[in-house]
Write a protein that holds these residues in place. Structure first.
Motif, PDB file in Angstrom:
ATOM      1  N   LEU A 160      -6.249   2.148   3.083  1.00 31.30           N
ATOM      2  CA  LEU A 160      -4.851   2.513   2.900  1.00 31.30           C
ATOM      3  C   LEU A 160      -4.654   3.982   3.242  1.00 31.30           C
ATOM      4  O   LEU A 160      -5.620   4.752   3.244  1.00 31.30           O
ATOM      5  CB  LEU A 160      -4.432   2.293   1.440  1.00 31.30           C
TER       6      LEU A 160
ATOM      7  N   TYR B 136      -2.407   8.629  -0.062  1.00 36.60           N
ATOM      8  CA  TYR B 136      -1.630   8.605  -1.300  1.00 36.60           C
ATOM      9  C   TYR B 136      -1.668   7.212  -1.929  1.00 36.60           C
ATOM     10  O   TYR B 136      -1.877   7.059  -3.136  1.00 36.60           O
ATOM     11  CB  TYR B 136      -0.192   9.019  -1.018  1.00 36.60           C
ATOM     12  N   ASP B 137      -1.482   6.173  -1.109  1.00 31.94           N
ATOM     13  CA  ASP B 137      -1.510   4.805  -1.624  1.00 31.94           C
ATOM     14  C   ASP B 137      -2.900   4.440  -2.123  1.00 31.94           C
ATOM     15  O   ASP B 137      -3.049   3.775  -3.151  1.00 31.94           O
ATOM     16  CB  ASP B 137      -1.082   3.824  -0.534  1.00 31.94           C
ATOM     17  N   ALA B 138      -3.936   4.867  -1.384  1.00 30.77           N
ATOM     18  CA  ALA B 138      -5.311   4.547  -1.782  1.00 30.77           C
ATOM     19  C   ALA B 138      -5.659   5.178  -3.118  1.00 30.77           C
ATOM     20  O   ALA B 138      -6.288   4.552  -3.975  1.00 30.77           O
ATOM     21  CB  ALA B 138      -6.284   5.013  -0.704  1.00 30.77           C
TER      22      ALA B 138
ATOM     23  N   GLY C 167      -3.657   6.000  -5.583  1.00 30.19           N
ATOM     24  CA  GLY C 167      -2.987   5.256  -6.645  1.00 30.19           C
ATOM     25  C   GLY C 167      -3.666   3.938  -6.926  1.00 30.19           C
ATOM     26  O   GLY C 167      -3.824   3.536  -8.090  1.00 30.19           O
ATOM     27  N   ARG C 168      -4.097   3.251  -5.871  1.00 29.49           N
ATOM     28  CA  ARG C 168      -4.788   1.973  -6.035  1.00 29.49           C
ATOM     29  C   ARG C 168      -6.122   2.166  -6.767  1.00 29.49           C
ATOM     30  O   ARG C 168      -6.475   1.374  -7.646  1.00 29.49           O
ATOM     31  CB  ARG C 168      -5.018   1.333  -4.665  1.00 29.49           C
TER      32      ARG C 168
ATOM     33  N   SER D  86      -5.556   2.787 -10.442  1.00 27.76           N
ATOM     34  CA  SER D  86      -5.132   1.547 -11.082  1.00 27.76           C
ATOM     35  C   SER D  86      -6.311   0.601 -11.292  1.00 27.76           C
ATOM     36  O   SER D  86      -6.457  -0.021 -12.359  1.00 27.76           O
ATOM     37  CB  SER D  86      -4.055   0.865 -10.227  1.00 27.76           C
TER      38      SER D  86
ATOM     39  N   GLU E 133      -6.460   7.184   7.161  1.00 25.28           N
ATOM     40  CA  GLU E 133      -6.754   6.132   6.188  1.00 25.28           C
ATOM     41  C   GLU E 133      -7.946   6.480   5.292  1.00 25.28           C
ATOM     42  O   GLU E 133      -8.827   7.267   5.652  1.00 25.28           O
ATOM     43  CB  GLU E 133      -7.032   4.804   6.901  1.00 25.28           C
TER      44      GLU E 133
END
Length: 351
Positions: free
Chosen positions: A8, A11-13, A15-16, A19, A86
Protein backbone atom coordinates in the motif's frame (compact mmCIF):
# COMPACT_ATOMS: atom_id res chain seq x y z
CA UNK A 1 -0.56 -15.53 14.20
CA UNK A 2 0.13 -14.15 10.73
CA UNK A 3 -1.24 -11.32 8.62
CA UNK A 4 -1.71 -11.14 4.88
CA UNK A 5 1.17 -9.54 3.00
CA UNK A 6 -0.12 -6.27 1.57
CA UNK A 7 1.43 -3.48 -0.53
CA UNK A 8 0.00 0.00 0.00
CA UNK A 9 1.06 3.65 -0.15
CA UNK A 10 2.95 4.59 3.02
CA UNK A 11 0.18 6.42 4.88
CA UNK A 12 -2.37 3.66 4.23
CA UNK A 13 0.17 0.92 5.04
CA UNK A 14 1.09 2.50 8.37
CA UNK A 15 -2.55 2.71 9.40
CA UNK A 16 -3.11 -0.90 8.35
CA UNK A 17 -0.06 -2.09 10.31
CA UNK A 18 -1.16 -0.32 13.49
CA UNK A 19 -4.66 -1.75 13.10
CA UNK A 20 -3.37 -5.28 12.57
CA UNK A 21 -1.06 -4.99 15.58
CA UNK A 22 -3.99 -3.93 17.74
CA UNK A 23 -5.99 -6.87 16.45
CA UNK A 24 -3.16 -9.26 17.18
CA UNK A 25 -2.93 -8.15 20.80
CA UNK A 26 -6.70 -8.23 21.29
CA UNK A 27 -7.21 -11.64 19.63
CA UNK A 28 -8.93 -14.31 21.78
CA UNK A 29 -7.52 -17.71 22.66
CA UNK A 30 -7.61 -19.68 19.39
CA UNK A 31 -8.73 -22.88 21.17
CA UNK A 32 -11.37 -21.59 23.57
CA UNK A 33 -12.41 -18.43 21.73
CA UNK A 34 -12.38 -16.61 25.06
CA UNK A 35 -10.68 -13.24 25.63
CA UNK A 36 -7.02 -13.72 26.50
CA UNK A 37 -4.85 -11.19 28.34
CA UNK A 38 -1.39 -11.14 26.80
CA UNK A 39 1.72 -9.82 28.50
CA UNK A 40 4.35 -8.19 26.28
CA UNK A 41 7.96 -9.12 26.98
CA UNK A 42 9.79 -5.92 26.05
CA UNK A 43 13.56 -5.56 26.27
CA UNK A 44 14.27 -3.85 22.94
CA UNK A 45 13.13 -3.19 19.41
CA UNK A 46 15.53 -4.81 16.94
CA UNK A 47 15.58 -3.83 13.26
CA UNK A 48 17.85 -5.40 10.66
CA UNK A 49 18.34 -3.67 7.29
CA UNK A 50 19.07 -6.03 4.44
CA UNK A 51 18.70 -6.79 0.73
CA UNK A 52 16.18 -9.00 -1.03
CA UNK A 53 18.88 -11.64 -1.57
CA UNK A 54 19.65 -11.81 2.15
CA UNK A 55 16.11 -11.89 3.54
CA UNK A 56 16.32 -15.42 4.95
CA UNK A 57 19.52 -14.65 6.85
CA UNK A 58 17.94 -11.48 8.27
CA UNK A 59 14.78 -13.34 9.27
CA UNK A 60 16.88 -15.90 11.13
CA UNK A 61 18.63 -13.12 13.04
CA UNK A 62 15.32 -11.50 13.99
CA UNK A 63 13.94 -14.87 15.12
CA UNK A 64 17.01 -15.70 17.20
CA UNK A 65 17.11 -12.40 19.06
CA UNK A 66 13.61 -13.01 20.41
CA UNK A 67 14.85 -15.89 22.57
CA UNK A 68 17.17 -13.69 24.64
CA UNK A 69 15.87 -10.16 23.98
CA UNK A 70 12.16 -10.40 23.26
CA UNK A 71 10.27 -7.32 22.20
CA UNK A 72 9.50 -6.22 18.66
CA UNK A 73 11.67 -7.27 15.71
CA UNK A 74 11.76 -5.70 12.25
CA UNK A 75 13.23 -6.78 8.92
CA UNK A 76 13.56 -3.84 6.51
CA UNK A 77 14.44 -4.08 2.85
CA UNK A 78 13.92 -2.32 -0.49
CA UNK A 79 12.38 -3.96 -3.56
CA UNK A 80 12.72 -2.15 -6.90
CA UNK A 81 9.78 -4.17 -8.27
CA UNK A 82 7.35 -2.29 -6.01
CA UNK A 83 5.96 1.05 -7.06
CA UNK A 84 8.40 3.67 -5.71
CA UNK A 85 5.97 4.99 -3.07
CA UNK A 86 4.63 1.62 -1.87
CA UNK A 87 5.25 -0.24 1.37
CA UNK A 88 4.64 -3.98 1.71
CA UNK A 89 4.26 -5.45 5.18
CA UNK A 90 3.92 -8.79 6.95
CA UNK A 91 3.17 -9.23 10.68
CA UNK A 92 3.61 -12.20 13.00
CA UNK A 93 3.23 -12.76 16.74
CA UNK A 94 4.38 -15.57 19.04
CA UNK A 95 3.37 -16.35 22.63
CA UNK A 96 4.57 -18.78 25.29
CA UNK A 97 3.31 -19.55 28.78
CA UNK A 98 6.66 -20.01 30.55
CA UNK A 99 4.96 -21.76 33.45
CA UNK A 100 2.42 -19.01 34.12
CA UNK A 101 -1.25 -18.63 33.26
CA UNK A 102 -0.80 -15.53 31.12
CA UNK A 103 1.01 -15.86 27.79
CA UNK A 104 4.21 -13.85 27.22
CA UNK A 105 4.17 -12.48 23.68
CA UNK A 106 6.32 -10.62 21.15
CA UNK A 107 5.93 -9.73 17.49
CA UNK A 108 7.79 -9.35 14.18
CA UNK A 109 7.19 -6.80 11.41
CA UNK A 110 8.65 -7.22 7.93
CA UNK A 111 8.66 -4.03 5.86
CA UNK A 112 9.55 -3.92 2.15
CA UNK A 113 9.85 -0.42 0.72
CA UNK A 114 9.65 0.96 -2.77
CA UNK A 115 12.67 3.08 -3.68
CA UNK A 116 11.05 6.41 -2.76
CA UNK A 117 9.25 5.03 0.28
CA UNK A 118 12.59 3.84 1.72
CA UNK A 119 13.42 7.46 2.53
CA UNK A 120 10.69 7.28 5.19
CA UNK A 121 12.04 4.10 6.79
CA UNK A 122 13.47 5.88 9.83
CA UNK A 123 10.30 7.72 10.81
CA UNK A 124 8.20 4.60 10.24
CA UNK A 125 10.58 2.56 12.37
CA UNK A 126 10.35 5.09 15.21
CA UNK A 127 6.54 5.15 14.93
CA UNK A 128 6.22 1.37 15.18
CA UNK A 129 9.08 0.67 17.62
CA UNK A 130 8.24 0.11 21.27
CA UNK A 131 8.61 3.49 22.96
CA UNK A 132 9.76 2.20 26.35
CA UNK A 133 12.85 0.27 25.19
CA UNK A 134 15.96 1.00 23.05
CA UNK A 135 15.93 0.66 19.28
CA UNK A 136 18.76 -1.53 17.98
CA UNK A 137 19.46 -1.17 14.26
CA UNK A 138 21.71 -3.63 12.42
CA UNK A 139 23.21 -2.94 9.00
CA UNK A 140 22.87 -6.34 7.36
CA UNK A 141 24.33 -7.65 4.14
CA UNK A 142 23.52 -5.65 1.04
CA UNK A 143 21.32 -3.03 2.72
CA UNK A 144 20.69 -0.09 0.39
CA UNK A 145 22.35 3.25 1.07
CA UNK A 146 18.97 4.98 1.13
CA UNK A 147 17.64 2.57 3.75
CA UNK A 148 20.76 2.96 5.89
CA UNK A 149 20.71 6.75 5.66
CA UNK A 150 17.06 6.84 6.69
CA UNK A 151 17.15 4.31 9.54
CA UNK A 152 20.49 4.53 11.37
CA UNK A 153 19.96 8.07 12.77
CA UNK A 154 17.03 6.63 14.74
CA UNK A 155 19.13 3.92 16.42
CA UNK A 156 19.90 3.90 20.13
CA UNK A 157 22.58 1.32 19.32
CA UNK A 158 23.97 0.39 15.90
CA UNK A 159 25.21 -3.09 14.97
CA UNK A 160 27.49 -3.62 11.95
CA UNK A 161 29.71 -6.39 10.60
CA UNK A 162 33.10 -5.53 9.11
CA UNK A 163 33.30 -9.09 7.74
CA UNK A 164 30.88 -8.09 4.95
CA UNK A 165 30.91 -4.28 4.95
CA UNK A 166 34.25 -2.52 4.19
CA UNK A 167 35.65 -0.45 7.05
CA UNK A 168 35.70 2.68 4.87
CA UNK A 169 31.94 2.35 4.39
CA UNK A 170 31.42 1.63 8.10
CA UNK A 171 33.37 4.76 8.99
CA UNK A 172 31.00 6.76 6.76
CA UNK A 173 27.98 5.22 8.50
CA UNK A 174 29.50 5.79 11.96
CA UNK A 175 29.90 9.48 11.13
CA UNK A 176 26.11 9.73 10.74
CA UNK A 177 25.37 8.66 14.30
CA UNK A 178 26.41 9.48 17.84
CA UNK A 179 24.97 6.30 19.31
CA UNK A 180 27.26 3.44 20.43
CA UNK A 181 28.31 0.88 17.81
CA UNK A 182 28.89 -2.86 18.07
CA UNK A 183 30.65 -4.87 15.33
CA UNK A 184 30.02 -8.61 14.97
CA UNK A 185 33.50 -9.10 13.50
CA UNK A 186 35.07 -7.23 16.39
CA UNK A 187 33.34 -9.72 18.69
CA UNK A 188 34.49 -12.73 16.65
CA UNK A 189 38.14 -11.61 16.70
CA UNK A 190 38.33 -10.73 20.40
CA UNK A 191 40.71 -13.61 21.16
CA UNK A 192 43.24 -12.37 18.58
CA UNK A 193 43.40 -8.96 20.26
CA UNK A 194 43.59 -10.44 23.74
CA UNK A 195 46.39 -12.86 22.81
CA UNK A 196 48.32 -10.08 21.05
CA UNK A 197 48.06 -7.85 24.12
CA UNK A 198 49.42 -10.70 26.28
CA UNK A 199 52.70 -10.58 24.37
CA UNK A 200 53.49 -7.38 26.27
CA UNK A 201 52.17 -8.07 29.77
CA UNK A 202 55.70 -8.24 31.16
CA UNK A 203 57.39 -6.48 28.24
CA UNK A 204 55.78 -3.04 28.01
CA UNK A 205 59.00 -1.49 26.74
CA UNK A 206 58.69 -3.56 23.56
CA UNK A 207 55.45 -1.83 22.51
CA UNK A 208 57.19 1.29 21.18
CA UNK A 209 59.91 -0.78 19.50
CA UNK A 210 57.72 -2.83 17.16
CA UNK A 211 59.22 -2.72 13.67
CA UNK A 212 57.31 -5.42 11.79
CA UNK A 213 53.81 -6.89 11.89
CA UNK A 214 52.80 -9.81 9.67
CA UNK A 215 49.21 -11.00 9.44
CA UNK A 216 48.07 -14.20 7.77
CA UNK A 217 44.50 -14.77 6.60
CA UNK A 218 42.58 -17.14 4.43
CA UNK A 219 42.04 -15.75 0.90
CA UNK A 220 38.78 -14.77 -0.71
CA UNK A 221 36.94 -12.84 1.99
CA UNK A 222 34.37 -10.16 1.22
CA UNK A 223 36.47 -7.62 3.12
CA UNK A 224 40.08 -7.46 4.36
CA UNK A 225 40.09 -9.23 7.76
CA UNK A 226 43.37 -7.59 8.77
CA UNK A 227 41.90 -4.06 8.56
CA UNK A 228 40.07 -3.90 11.88
CA UNK A 229 42.93 -5.71 13.67
CA UNK A 230 45.49 -3.23 12.32
CA UNK A 231 43.12 -0.38 13.17
CA UNK A 232 42.92 -1.61 16.76
CA UNK A 233 46.69 -2.04 17.02
CA UNK A 234 47.40 1.36 15.47
CA UNK A 235 44.85 3.14 17.66
CA UNK A 236 46.18 1.55 20.85
CA UNK A 237 49.81 2.40 20.04
CA UNK A 238 49.36 5.83 18.45
CA UNK A 239 50.52 4.87 14.96
CA UNK A 240 49.93 6.71 11.70
CA UNK A 241 49.62 4.76 8.44
CA UNK A 242 51.73 6.07 5.58
CA UNK A 243 50.58 3.22 3.31
CA UNK A 244 49.10 -0.25 3.59
CA UNK A 245 52.60 -1.63 4.04
CA UNK A 246 54.07 0.96 6.40
CA UNK A 247 53.18 2.76 9.63
CA UNK A 248 54.99 5.24 11.85
CA UNK A 249 55.08 4.96 15.62
CA UNK A 250 54.61 7.98 17.86
CA UNK A 251 58.40 8.18 18.14
CA UNK A 252 58.79 8.20 14.34
CA UNK A 253 59.99 4.62 13.96
CA UNK A 254 58.91 2.76 10.81
CA UNK A 255 56.75 -0.36 11.15
CA UNK A 256 56.63 -2.72 8.17
CA UNK A 257 53.22 -4.33 7.58
CA UNK A 258 53.01 -7.60 5.68
CA UNK A 259 49.80 -9.41 4.70
CA UNK A 260 49.90 -12.93 3.37
CA UNK A 261 47.38 -15.54 2.28
CA UNK A 262 47.38 -18.69 4.38
CA UNK A 263 44.89 -21.21 2.94
CA UNK A 264 43.77 -23.37 5.86
CA UNK A 265 41.52 -26.40 5.63
CA UNK A 266 38.46 -26.08 7.84
CA UNK A 267 38.32 -22.28 7.74
CA UNK A 268 36.15 -20.07 5.60
CA UNK A 269 37.33 -17.21 3.40
CA UNK A 270 38.63 -14.08 5.08
CA UNK A 271 39.56 -15.46 8.52
CA UNK A 272 42.67 -14.56 10.50
CA UNK A 273 45.21 -17.38 10.70
CA UNK A 274 48.41 -15.87 12.13
CA UNK A 275 49.92 -12.80 13.76
CA UNK A 276 53.70 -12.27 13.96
CA UNK A 277 55.30 -9.28 15.65
CA UNK A 278 58.99 -8.35 15.60
CA UNK A 279 60.25 -5.90 18.23
CA UNK A 280 63.06 -5.29 20.71
CA UNK A 281 63.18 -5.10 24.50
CA UNK A 282 66.05 -3.37 26.25
CA UNK A 283 68.05 -3.62 23.01
CA UNK A 284 67.48 -7.38 22.60
CA UNK A 285 65.28 -8.73 19.77
CA UNK A 286 61.94 -10.32 20.63
CA UNK A 287 59.67 -12.28 18.31
CA UNK A 288 56.04 -12.97 19.17
CA UNK A 289 53.67 -15.20 17.23
CA UNK A 290 50.12 -16.48 17.44
CA UNK A 291 49.57 -19.17 14.80
CA UNK A 292 46.64 -21.45 14.10
CA UNK A 293 47.51 -25.11 14.16
CA UNK A 294 46.85 -26.27 10.60
CA UNK A 295 45.59 -29.67 11.75
CA UNK A 296 43.35 -28.07 14.42
CA UNK A 297 42.49 -24.52 13.24
CA UNK A 298 40.46 -23.86 16.38
CA UNK A 299 43.73 -23.97 18.37
CA UNK A 300 46.57 -21.44 18.24
CA UNK A 301 50.19 -21.70 19.33
CA UNK A 302 51.18 -18.57 21.29
CA UNK A 303 54.95 -18.16 21.50
CA UNK A 304 57.65 -15.60 22.32
CA UNK A 305 61.36 -15.95 21.72
CA UNK A 306 64.40 -13.74 22.25
CA UNK A 307 64.23 -11.21 25.08
CA UNK A 308 61.22 -13.12 26.49
CA UNK A 309 60.70 -16.84 26.01
CA UNK A 310 57.37 -18.53 26.68
CA UNK A 311 54.63 -20.42 24.90
CA UNK A 312 51.38 -22.27 25.21
CA UNK A 313 48.38 -23.44 23.20
CA UNK A 314 45.08 -21.64 23.36
CA UNK A 315 41.59 -22.60 22.13
CA UNK A 316 40.07 -19.79 20.10
CA UNK A 317 36.60 -21.16 20.56
CA UNK A 318 33.84 -20.79 18.00
CA UNK A 319 30.57 -19.19 18.96
CA UNK A 320 27.39 -19.25 16.91
CA UNK A 321 26.10 -16.10 15.27
CA UNK A 322 23.22 -15.86 17.74
CA UNK A 323 25.77 -15.45 20.56
CA UNK A 324 27.86 -13.03 18.48
CA UNK A 325 24.84 -10.78 17.89
CA UNK A 326 23.85 -10.80 21.57
CA UNK A 327 27.41 -9.91 22.57
CA UNK A 328 27.52 -7.11 19.98
CA UNK A 329 24.33 -5.69 21.47
CA UNK A 330 25.19 -6.12 25.15
CA UNK A 331 28.98 -5.74 25.17
CA UNK A 332 29.18 -1.96 25.35
CA UNK A 333 32.42 -1.70 27.32
CA UNK A 334 34.57 -1.56 24.18
CA UNK A 335 32.52 0.97 22.21
CA UNK A 336 34.99 3.85 22.43
CA UNK A 337 37.90 1.58 21.57
CA UNK A 338 35.97 0.21 18.60
CA UNK A 339 35.28 3.67 17.16
CA UNK A 340 38.98 4.51 17.43
CA UNK A 341 39.92 1.20 15.80
CA UNK A 342 37.39 1.76 13.01
CA UNK A 343 38.76 5.23 12.27
CA UNK A 344 42.29 3.86 12.05
CA UNK A 345 41.21 0.84 10.01
CA UNK A 346 39.50 3.12 7.49
CA UNK A 347 42.63 5.29 7.28
CA UNK A 348 44.75 2.18 6.59
CA UNK A 349 42.28 0.73 4.09
CA UNK A 350 42.06 4.01 2.15
CA UNK A 351 45.82 4.06 1.55
Amino acid sequence: MEATVTALPIYDALGRIESELAAFWAAPDEQSGQPMTKVRSSTLSYAILTSQNELERAREASEAIADSHPGRAFVLTVDGRLAPWELKHDLRMACRLDGGEQPICHDWIELTFGTVASERAGSILRTLALSEVPVIVEVGRGASRALIAAAVPHADRLIVDSAHTPVTRLAEIAAQVKCPIGDRQFVRTYSWRELTARFFDDALGALDQIHKVTIGRTPGGTTEPAAIFLGWLGARLGWAFDSRSEARTRTGQTVTIVLQDEPTEGLGAGELTDVWIETTLDGAPMSAACNRRREHPGQVCWTRSGARTSGHEHALGRRGEDWVLIKAIDGTEGDRMYREALTMAAAWSAR
